[in-house]
Write a protein that holds these residues in place. Sequence first.
Motif, PDB file in Angstrom:
ATOM      1  N   ILE A 216      39.470  43.262  39.449  1.00  0.00           N
ATOM      2  CA  ILE A 216      38.257  42.642  39.981  1.00  0.00           C
ATOM      3  C   ILE A 216      37.912  41.441  39.118  1.00  0.00           C
ATOM      4  N   LYS A 217      37.519  40.375  39.786  1.00  0.00           N
ATOM      5  CA  LYS A 217      37.130  39.139  39.072  1.00  0.00           C
ATOM      6  C   LYS A 217      35.867  38.610  39.733  1.00  0.00           C
ATOM      7  N   ASP A 218      34.731  39.129  39.285  1.00  0.00           N
ATOM      8  CA  ASP A 218      33.459  38.746  39.901  1.00  0.00           C
ATOM      9  C   ASP A 218      32.918  37.415  39.393  1.00  0.00           C
TER      10      ASP A 218
ATOM     11  N   LEU B 205      41.575  42.897  44.212  1.00  0.00           N
ATOM     12  CA  LEU B 205      42.919  43.069  44.771  1.00  0.00           C
ATOM     13  C   LEU B 205      43.481  44.393  44.260  1.00  0.00           C
ATOM     14  N   CYS B 206      44.240  45.060  45.106  1.00  0.00           N
ATOM     15  CA  CYS B 206      44.792  46.366  44.740  1.00  0.00           C
ATOM     16  C   CYS B 206      46.309  46.410  44.860  1.00  0.00           C
ATOM     17  N   LEU B 207      46.919  47.176  43.971  1.00  0.00           N
ATOM     18  CA  LEU B 207      48.334  47.519  44.075  1.00  0.00           C
ATOM     19  C   LEU B 207      48.400  49.004  44.407  1.00  0.00           C
ATOM     20  N   TYR B 208      49.332  49.375  45.258  1.00  0.00           N
ATOM     21  CA  TYR B 208      49.539  50.775  45.625  1.00  0.00           C
ATOM     22  C   TYR B 208      50.916  51.201  45.146  1.00  0.00           C
ATOM     23  N   LEU B 209      50.920  52.229  44.293  1.00  0.00           N
ATOM     24  CA  LEU B 209      52.163  52.687  43.675  1.00  0.00           C
ATOM     25  C   LEU B 209      52.462  54.120  44.109  1.00  0.00           C
TER      26      LEU B 209
ATOM     27  N   VAL C  37      52.923  48.511  47.465  1.00  0.00           N
ATOM     28  CA  VAL C  37      52.123  47.482  48.133  1.00  0.00           C
ATOM     29  C   VAL C  37      51.538  46.591  47.057  1.00  0.00           C
ATOM     30  N   ALA C  38      51.910  45.306  47.097  1.00  0.00           N
ATOM     31  CA  ALA C  38      51.442  44.315  46.123  1.00  0.00           C
ATOM     32  C   ALA C  38      51.680  42.941  46.731  1.00  0.00           C
TER      33      ALA C  38
ATOM     34  N   HIS D  60      34.596  47.775  46.687  1.00  0.00           N
ATOM     35  CA  HIS D  60      35.250  46.562  47.199  1.00  0.00           C
ATOM     36  C   HIS D  60      36.224  46.829  48.345  1.00  0.00           C
ATOM     37  N   PHE D  61      36.730  48.061  48.445  1.00  0.00           N
ATOM     38  CA  PHE D  61      37.807  48.323  49.396  1.00  0.00           C
ATOM     39  C   PHE D  61      37.428  49.420  50.392  1.00  0.00           C
TER      40      PHE D  61
END
Length: 821
Positions: free
Chosen positions: A75-77, A179-183, A122-123, A466-467
């Motif tokens: 997160i970058k607010d 933004l999210c990464l899914y591992l 997912v990235a 956020h998601f």
Amino acid sequence: MKTPKTSLIDFAVNRSKWVAFGLLAIMVFFAMFFPNMTMDTDPENMLEPTEPVRVFHNAAKKRFDLSDTIVVGVIKDNDPHGVFNPRTLAHVFELTRFAKTLRYEDPKHPGKTTGVIEVDMVAPSMVDHMRQAGPGTIAFEWLMRRPPTTEAEALAVRDKALSNPLLVGQMVSADGKALCLYLPLTDKLLSYDVYTALREKIREFGDAEDWHIAGLPVAEGAIGVEMFSEMVIASPLAMVLIFGMLYAMFRRWSMVILPMLIATATVVATLGAMIALGLPVHILSSMLPIFLMSISICDAIHVLSEFFDVYTAEKGRKESIKEVMNTLFMPMFYTSLTTAAGFFSFVTTDIPPARVFGAFVGVGVMFAWIITILFVPAYIMLLPERTLRDFGMAAHRGGRDSWLTRLLHRLGEIACRRSKVVLAVFLACTALSVWGMSQIAINDNYAKRFAVGHPIREADTALNRHFGGTYTASLVLDAKKGEEVFKRPDVLNYMAAMQTWLERNRYIGKSTSLADIVRKVHQELVDGRPENYRIPPTEGAVAECVMQYQQSHKPHDIWHFVTPEFDSANIFMQFQSGDSTRTEAAVKAIQSYIENNKPPVALSCQFAGLHYINYIFQGKMFWGMLGSLAGSYIIVLVMMTVLFRSVAWGFLCMIPMTLTIMFMYGALGFLGLDYDMPVAVLGAISLGIAVDFAIHFLERSRQITSQTGSWEKAAPRMFGEPARAISRNVIIIAFGFLPMLVAALVPYKTTGILLFSILIISGVVTLVLLPALLTVGRRWFFRARRFSTQGDAGASHDRPALVTVGIGAAKGGAADDAGRE
């Protein structure tokens, strides 16, 4: 002829060395099995392997090639463009490349590795951007082939990502701030290893962004690992505090070591026996030492308290300990038997670890009783005579009442003098508790098992803000007849409409299905305009969309959402809360939607996923534990009726336990706290401890009343040694387990708070309400002939002596407690 009781006591006193060596041999024997201990941190094992929901879950994972997944978010607010700046995206790219390397040796398959599944990650650098390459054709290109070097390149990545509804709310937030990464993992039990490795890597990035790691596998894995490490911290702290309070009360190190030895021996023998039988230590079993410590210490404190009160140098330790053990043998036997019965009732539940837990706590309780009966007298006989110099209440107090004695006599005066007021107050509290119990919510949330400020709880809050949600479940739709049903436009439109309805009504945060894939491909095949994000009108056009999607870099992704025969589909759902109540609401909403909006073809639907399994477990846990508690309640009531040979006394004995449970659960409802697994399990210990105090109080009441001839004369003495023993137990154990509040895990904090509450409530009910009830109903409870002695026939009609003569009366009378009061 000696009775079994006398034989046991005489053996312990006269064969003290044999008893000590025997206990040491038992501890050494069972301790030998500890190196063979295995841990079971898989929450799925809270259900039977044959449980239908678990069987279907595993079948669905295999059918759609699904994996349990870790979510890594950034997160970058404080940047106007959020995470879409060159530095942050470079970090994302580097972390993605690092995550691919998180593979480990597979112990089940030598020569192979297990860990993060690269092909399903997912990235930004591992998903496709779809765009029209010409009329009727689509081009697939990596969304972020390499890290952008300029702000313009970073914003181009953002615009591409936000143009794809499949990614918005899943990989990228709608505002571009996160933004999210899914591992995905080959085995969810690797989640904590992967979590630890990722945190170490993220530290290299500094504090430029806020990084979070979430997902149910992470929470479950961390709970499993950290509960055992917390036990190593919390248990010793509790032992140290208990040790210190014991010394403050009995002023002899040699004496206060005794309860610690009994607790240690009980835990070692019980846990060792469980390991010896090849049973793993589950998350629930990890709390076994806490339960056994609190229960096993109770009897030891009763014995120490009585011994402290009756011992004099003139009488000597041998006669003193014999007197103590003869007095307490049956009350301790009753309490141990009823407590064990309460825990043995767990074997009737549908939860395998709960059955093991209940069985071994029950065994441990009875083992603690045997140790107490044999080892306490043996230990006292083995002590050098000099250690008992100036020991005991008579020597310690110098004829003066201690603060505890004065407090208890005052409490006794209130209970007897204001008995009707006491009954009215407790009746009002009971009514309030009934209302509070009606407000209890049955709910569980793995993230809430971590204290506020814990990284996993912080991650849960931040990413779900956020998601679409880090908690996932799969709704599997099966066509009851016919093939390729899920190529039909009307069926896909039905799925899309249901997804939209669920999201609009906030039952779920986001969902993804074959319908979404087909709509996105169709949009790009036509002209890329938003209005063409829809299902095409014919089966042929749907088939064309599927075929086009399979030209992407990850063609197998389609099979996560539909079977090759197109007769079964998976709607992947995301929840923004781990509360099982949210899952329940979604399940009921889907059932209602299908009933009110009939699908074009006959469809059946079932849920899969860890989040759904947790919801099912909650229901089983609640009803299973409630059934066990009710069953144990009935068992204990019957036992009390038999042991006291009176239905009235049996019910009287159950009052402290009943009110303790009601007050505890009522407080949960008032405070808006959830009824979850730790609370359910701790309900059992309230039965054990509350019954323990009630049995000791009532059995001693009957004993002393038989000696004095009336409750009026017995009451003052009841607020001497018997009340002191109970109050010492309350103080030592209640405050002794408060160090558990320093734990980072909420179940340990809950255990500490509830143990404190259970001890305080049950102690107050026993020492205030029971004497008030005995005072009001003394003509009924003590009408039996065995409670009368010479010249006391009319004593029960007078006001209790405690009220009329005060504290000083406690020092007189027939038995006179050997001058102890």
